[in-house]
Design an enzyme around this catalytic site. Structure first.
Site, short mmCIF file in Angstrom:
data_model
loop_
_atom_site.label_atom_id
_atom_site.label_comp_id
_atom_site.label_asym_id
_atom_site.label_seq_id
_atom_site.Cartn_x
_atom_site.Cartn_y
_atom_site.Cartn_z
CB CYS A 11 42.00 46.37 35.61
SG CYS A 11 43.18 45.55 34.52
CG ASN A 14 46.96 47.37 30.82
OD1 ASN A 14 47.86 47.83 30.14
ND2 ASN A 14 45.71 47.44 30.43
CB CYS A 16 42.00 40.33 33.04
SG CYS A 16 43.03 38.87 33.31
NE ARG A 17 39.75 43.53 36.80
CZ ARG A 17 39.86 44.01 38.03
NH1 ARG A 17 38.77 44.30 38.71
NH2 ARG A 17 41.04 44.22 38.58
CB SER A 18 42.13 47.92 31.84
OG SER A 18 43.38 47.32 31.98
CG ASP A 128 41.35 40.23 38.58
OD1 ASP A 128 41.38 39.61 37.50
OD2 ASP A 128 42.37 40.66 39.14
#
Length: 162
Positions: A11, A14, A16-18, A128
């Site tokens: 993301c 690095n 939140c999402r990934s 995000d």
């Protein structure tokens, strides 16, 4: 012996999402007994949070579903990741475009959208949640769990069923 398969989730920062995708997918891989055969990591396209742990809201939402990301730290993706990983999976199209520009010419690994593996979510981008409320982190988890199940099924069929 089975070949080890490697997966990198990417993301922007690095945090939140990934890392959510890394923690969820690692949990699924552990439950499937495939930890020895699948290497998992995450990274960001930007250098905003190098060495930082995931966002506390991300960690809280993940912990409530049984995922531990306390040991994860932010890092930035680099061109060498295309040589080290079989799957480089972006959370959205903006990060996918950055990954495609980073990929070395002739690399066997092609960056793709992680949600291509989702079975119950029609969209292809994980939004995000950083600037939103707690419900955004829950939505990310829902999407990531769906895509992680699909990715694990894909990897099992493609790499371990012969």
């Amino acid at each position: 012996m089975k070949k080890k398969v490697s997966v990198l989730f990417v993301c922007m920062g690095n945090i939140c999402r990934s890392p959510t995708a890394e923690a969820v997918f690692r949990h699924y891989v552990e439950n499937a007994g495939l930890t020895r055969y699948i290497r998992i990591d995450s990274a960001g396209t930007h250098d905003y949070h190098l060495g930082d742990p995931p966002d506390l809201r991300t960690q809280r939402a993940a912990q409530q579903r049984g995922y531990d990301m306390s040991g994860l730290r932010g890092r930035q993706v680099d061109a060498g990741d295309f040589m080290r990983f079989d799957y480089v999976l972006a959370m959205d199209r903006a990060n996918l475009a950055i990954l495609q520009s980073l990929a070395p010419t002739g690399s066997d690994t092609q960056a793709r959208l992680f949600l291509e593996y989702a079975r119950h979510h029609a969209g292809r981008e994980v939004p995000d949640p950083y600037y939103g409320g707690a419900d955004g982190f829950e939505r990310v988890l829902d999407m990531v769990e769906d895509a992680a199940e699909g990715l694990l099924q894909h990897i099992r069929q493609r790499h371990f069923m012969s």
